[in-house]
Every structure is written in structure tokens, then in C-alpha cells.
Motif scaffolding. Structure first.
Motif, PDB file in Angstrom:
ATOM      1  N   HIS A 128       9.382 -41.239  21.855  1.00 16.38           N
ATOM      2  CA  HIS A 128       8.515 -42.409  21.683  1.00 16.38           C
ATOM      3  C   HIS A 128       7.264 -42.324  22.553  1.00 16.38           C
ATOM      4  O   HIS A 128       6.743 -43.350  23.026  1.00 16.38           O
ATOM      5  N   THR A 129       6.765 -41.117  22.763  1.00 17.60           N
ATOM      6  CA  THR A 129       5.534 -40.904  23.513  1.00 17.60           C
ATOM      7  C   THR A 129       4.372 -40.753  22.540  1.00 17.60           C
ATOM      8  O   THR A 129       4.464 -39.967  21.587  1.00 17.60           O
ATOM      9  N   PRO A 130       3.266 -41.477  22.738  1.00 21.76           N
ATOM     10  CA  PRO A 130       2.120 -41.336  21.828  1.00 21.76           C
ATOM     11  C   PRO A 130       1.679 -39.877  21.730  1.00 21.76           C
ATOM     12  O   PRO A 130       1.568 -39.175  22.742  1.00 21.76           O
ATOM     13  N   VAL A 131       1.432 -39.413  20.493  1.00 24.02           N
ATOM     14  CA  VAL A 131       1.107 -38.011  20.291  1.00 24.02           C
ATOM     15  C   VAL A 131       0.003 -37.871  19.257  1.00 24.02           C
ATOM     16  O   VAL A 131       0.014 -38.542  18.223  1.00 24.02           O
ATOM     17  N   VAL A 132      -0.962 -37.019  19.580  1.00 20.77           N
ATOM     18  CA  VAL A 132      -2.026 -36.654  18.639  1.00 20.77           C
ATOM     19  C   VAL A 132      -1.679 -35.276  18.090  1.00 20.77           C
ATOM     20  O   VAL A 132      -1.795 -34.273  18.795  1.00 20.77           O
ATOM     21  N   GLN A 134       1.363 -34.891   5.784  1.00 19.29           N
ATOM     22  CA  GLN A 134       2.213 -35.798   5.018  1.00 19.29           C
ATOM     23  C   GLN A 134       3.644 -35.275   4.935  1.00 19.29           C
ATOM     24  O   GLN A 134       4.582 -36.043   4.747  1.00 19.29           O
ATOM     25  N   ARG A 135       3.801 -33.995   5.094  1.00 19.00           N
ATOM     26  CA  ARG A 135       5.126 -33.391   5.077  1.00 19.00           C
ATOM     27  C   ARG A 135       5.674 -33.152   6.481  1.00 19.00           C
ATOM     28  O   ARG A 135       6.882 -33.221   6.700  1.00 19.00           O
ATOM     29  N   ALA A 136       4.801 -32.884   7.470  1.00 17.70           N
ATOM     30  CA  ALA A 136       5.289 -32.369   8.747  1.00 17.70           C
ATOM     31  C   ALA A 136       4.692 -33.032   9.982  1.00 17.70           C
ATOM     32  O   ALA A 136       4.845 -32.509  11.081  1.00 17.70           O
ATOM     33  N   ALA A 137       4.021 -34.161   9.847  1.00 15.37           N
ATOM     34  CA  ALA A 137       3.483 -34.848  11.024  1.00 15.37           C
ATOM     35  C   ALA A 137       4.607 -35.483  11.835  1.00 15.37           C
ATOM     36  O   ALA A 137       5.699 -35.740  11.310  1.00 15.37           O
ATOM     37  N   PRO A 138       4.367 -35.746  13.136  1.00 18.18           N
ATOM     38  CA  PRO A 138       5.354 -36.521  13.905  1.00 18.18           C
ATOM     39  C   PRO A 138       5.492 -37.903  13.271  1.00 18.18           C
ATOM     40  O   PRO A 138       4.528 -38.676  13.237  1.00 18.18           O
ATOM     41  N   TRP A 139       6.672 -38.209  12.772  1.00 14.39           N
ATOM     42  CA  TRP A 139       6.858 -39.334  11.847  1.00 14.39           C
ATOM     43  C   TRP A 139       6.338 -40.654  12.388  1.00 14.39           C
ATOM     44  O   TRP A 139       5.630 -41.382  11.700  1.00 14.39           O
ATOM     45  N   CYS A 140       6.681 -40.977  13.605  1.00 14.16           N
ATOM     46  CA  CYS A 140       6.318 -42.287  14.144  1.00 14.16           C
ATOM     47  C   CYS A 140       4.821 -42.430  14.389  1.00 14.16           C
ATOM     48  O   CYS A 140       4.311 -43.538  14.506  1.00 14.16           O
ATOM     49  N   ARG A 160       2.453 -40.604  12.484  1.00 10.70           N
ATOM     50  CA  ARG A 160       1.828 -39.834  11.402  1.00 10.70           C
ATOM     51  C   ARG A 160       0.478 -40.398  10.983  1.00 10.70           C
ATOM     52  O   ARG A 160      -0.360 -39.665  10.463  1.00 10.70           O
ATOM     53  N   GLU A 161       0.264 -41.696  11.227  1.00 10.03           N
ATOM     54  CA  GLU A 161      -1.038 -42.283  10.876  1.00 10.03           C
ATOM     55  C   GLU A 161      -2.094 -41.960  11.929  1.00 10.03           C
ATOM     56  O   GLU A 161      -3.284 -42.199  11.696  1.00 10.03           O
ATOM     57  N   GLN A 162      -1.666 -41.420  13.072  1.00 13.17           N
ATOM     58  CA  GLN A 162      -2.623 -41.140  14.147  1.00 13.17           C
ATOM     59  C   GLN A 162      -2.966 -39.655  14.280  1.00 13.17           C
ATOM     60  O   GLN A 162      -3.669 -39.273  15.203  1.00 13.17           O
ATOM     61  N   VAL A 163      -2.463 -38.809  13.381  1.00 12.78           N
ATOM     62  CA  VAL A 163      -2.779 -37.388  13.511  1.00 12.78           C
ATOM     63  C   VAL A 163      -4.244 -37.140  13.167  1.00 12.78           C
ATOM     64  O   VAL A 163      -4.892 -37.937  12.466  1.00 12.78           O
ATOM     65  N   VAL A 164      -4.770 -36.026  13.656  1.00  8.21           N
ATOM     66  CA  VAL A 164      -6.046 -35.512  13.181  1.00  8.21           C
ATOM     67  C   VAL A 164      -5.744 -34.690  11.936  1.00  8.21           C
ATOM     68  O   VAL A 164      -5.038 -33.676  12.012  1.00  8.21           O
TER      69      VAL A 164
END
Length: 376
Positions: free
Chosen positions: A279-283, A292-298, A300-304
């Protein structure tokens, strides 16, 4: 039906050997199985490194397999489990090695992926297949195994334990400093091309220090590629000297470090999913793999996400017209990510803190994770 799935399995075998990010994504499925059948035995056949990350997971009997041990290692594991018969084997590893390993295991029924998701002829090694699930995230694909057995409560829960030694290890490195953890390199495999630029990381490190007062900790292994990447990063930093921890942390120690960090930045690799589990914020930095297939799920809206740009630029196709999860295997694709892309995401995450985590990841949230993904 020749091989019916058990209505109430007493002994479940989970076959998933690797990798670090994938086993983190699988833990919520194990937790869902435990909630549904708290008296069931769960045996998880797992790789050595992955076991060192998950060791101590409550209610799980780990069977450790050395992926480099060849036929001798397979035979040793078969002898170890010769007197064990599973009610169901969940074949979650899409590799010929894992399928061959499964041949020596006794199970009443073997459940694997549907034809679209199966790889390396996995369907020839299973009795039953999952229902099709187009455009599924990796975490959803794992949870499909539990749902196929009748599990309805698919809330997400991790609870990967951190021993006191790992916590002490992390605290010694941190020494009270607010931390940004950057794991700059994905696994050094041929044509992987998931790594961002050293110049970009250096600029982000300076920004994190100047804007947020964060000390950056560079983590990873001891490979020549990682060493050279960190040398270039440190040479490019102008204001904030990062702390280099390559090869200096245990996996549990790294997990504890991530758990205590203000944020994590990494490409598509184990640390983004380790951060997700803690539960650590991650970019997450994505251009060559589909988030959409492999982002950190929690988060996923914050990925680049420069994957659509990379598909158009290097594959000369629309993302809607290519196979789900197809990789962009071009060494320049990650350079589509800009420093502003990363610092803007980092600033936004730090402003939100851990409260910005997607509601789908709250282990006490009653909604199904499938209700959170319109593509499912």
C-alpha cells in the motif's frame, strides 16, 4: 463431466514459480481461497527467490523449487510430494518448465488458463480451463482461478509478513530520512527494454529532494547493467546524492524499505507490485508493456502510460488492433517518457499520500475487484 471441480477442496495446490511481481499479484487469490475455505490446506510450489519474499505467509505450506535444478530438481520435488494427492491443482504458471513439473504431481483435477491466455501448450497439461476473460489484468487472471472454484468474495488482501530483522534492516538504511525508493532496472533479459533513462532518473531525484525533501534510495541487484545504470544516475544528479543499495538488501528488507517509503518509482518489474502489496504510493513507468494488463493494480490510474504512443510509433498500429498485452520490443520506446511525466505523477501522489490508493484495494471494501474494471 469427466473432471469436476471440487465443491469444497480440502487440499489445494498452487503452482506458480515466478516472478516477484506475479507472486505479489497472486497473494490476494490465496487470501480469497482462505476466506472461503479456512480449513483447507494450501500448498504453493514456488521459486527460491519468490519464497524468500513470501516466507511466513499465514496458512500457506510452501514447497520450494529451484528453477535452475533441471530434471534432478523435478525428480526431487516429485519424491517430496509422492504421498500427497491434491483435490485441485491450480496451474498458474504459463511455461513448459512448470507444465513438465506438474506431470509428477498427483491431483484429481488440474485447472489451467483458457486457450487465449494459455502459453507454451499449457492446455495439454490440464483437465479444465478457465472461462475466457478478454483484456484481463494479471491480478484478475489469478483471481479467475478462485472464482472458477466458486469463490465469490474477491476482496483484495495481502498481509505479506515482515519479520523484525527486515524491519530493522530497513530502519538502519533509512536512518529517519523520508524516502523515495527508485528501482531503476527491470530484470536483465534479452530484448526486455523496460528501463527508463539514467538522465531522467537523475532529474527526478533532484526534483524529489528540492520539492519534497526526499532522500532517494536506489535498489536492485548486482548485475553489470544495474551497476552501470546507477553509476550514470549518480553522475547526473546535481543536488541530491542518492543512497545506493544495490545488492545490499534482502528481499524482505527491500519489502520493509518499500513499506516505509513515501513513494516508489520503477518500470514494469517486481518492486512496483511489491509497493502495491504494501500500500505504498508507486509511479510505474510503462511504454513497452501494457499497463492495463500489468500495472500495479491499486495505483494503475497513476502510472506513466506511454504504451499507446509506443505502439503507434514503433509498431505503426493502433493499440486497439494488437494482441492484448503485446510488448513493444524497441530499445528507444521508454525514452517516450519525459521527466515532466514522472514528476507530475510523483507530486500528485505525494499530495494524496496513501489515502489516494484505489478503493478497490481496501481489504475491508465490499465491492468486487471486477466492478472496478470496465475492460473486464
Amino acid at each position: 463431466m469427466k473432471h469436476p471441480l471440487p465443491a469444497r477442496p480440502a487440499h489445494i495446490c498452487v503452482l506458480r514459480l515466478s516472478a516477484l511481481g506475479d507472486v505479489c499479484n497472486l497473494v490476494p487469490t490465496v487470501r480469497a481461497l482462505q476466506r472461503c475455505w479456512p480449513d483447507a490446506r494450501i500448498s504453493w510450489i514456488v521459486g527460491r527467490a519468490e519464497h524468500s519474499l513470501l516466507a511466513g505467509l499465514e496458512g500457506v505450506e510452501f514447497v520450494v523449487y529451484d528453477k535452475h535444478s533441471g530434471v534432478a530438481g523435478m525428480r526431487a520435488l516429485w519424491r517430496e510430494l509422492a504421498d500427497t494427492r491434491f483435490d485441485v491443482l491450480l496451474h498458474m504458471q504459463q511455461s513448459i518448465r512448470a507444465s513438465l513439473l506438474s506431470l509428477g504431481l498427483k491431483a484429481r483435477v488440474r485447472l489451467g488458463y483458457d486457450r487465449e491466455r494459455a502459453k507454451d501448450w499449457q492446455t495439454f497439461f490440464t483437465h479444465r480451463r478457465l472461462a475466457p476473460h478478454p483484456r484481463a489484468h494479471v491480478l484478475q487472471s489469478f483471481m479467475d482461478f478462485a472464482r472458477a472454484l466458486g469463490v465469490e468474495d474477491d476482496r483484495l488482501e495481502w498481509g505479506i509478513p515482515l519479520p523484525d530483522a527486515a524491519i530493522g534492516e530497513a530502519q538502519e538504511f533509512l536512518d529517519g530520512r523520508p524516502a523515495l525508493v527508485i528501482s531503476p532496472c527491470a530484470s536483465p533479459r534479452p530484448r526486455n527494454y523496460r528501463n527508463w533513462t539514467a538522465q531522467g532518473y537523475a532529474a527526478v531525484i533532484d526534483h524529489a529532494w528540492r520539492r519534497h525533501g526526499l532522500t532517494t534510495f536506489l535498489t536492485g541487484g548486482n548485475s553489470d547493467q544495474e551497476r552501470e545504470m546507477c553509476r550514470l544516475i549518480r553522475a547526473g544528479v546535481s543536488e541530491a546524492e542518492p543512497v545506493e543499495l544495490l545488492g545490499r538488501t534482502s528481499l524482505k528488507g527491500l519489502l520493509a524499505l518499500i513499506a516505509r517509503a513515501r513513494a516508489v518509482i520503477a518500470p514494469d518489474s517486481g518492486p512496483v507490485h511489491m509497493a502495491n502489496a504494501m500500500h505504498t504510493p508507486v509511479v510505474g513507468l510503462y511504454a513497452t508493456t501494457n499497463p492495463q494488463r500489468a500495472a500495479p493494480w491499486c495505483w494503475r490510474e497513476q502510472v506513466v502510460n506511454r504504451y499507446p504512443d509506443a505502439v503507434r510509433h514503433y509498431l505503426h498500429q493502433s493499440p486497439d488492433d494488437i494482441a492484448w498485452g503485446r510488448r513493444v520490443r524497441h530499445e528507444a520506446a521508454m525514452s517516450l517518457i519525459t521527466v515532466d511525466d514522472v514528476t507530475e505523477r510523483l507530486d500528485a501522489l505525494l499530495a494524496l499520500g496513501r489515502d489516494g490508493e484505489d478503493d478497490a484495494c481496501d481489504p475491508i471494501d465490499g465491492r468486487s475487484l471486477y466492478q472496478e474494471s470496465p475492460d473486464a
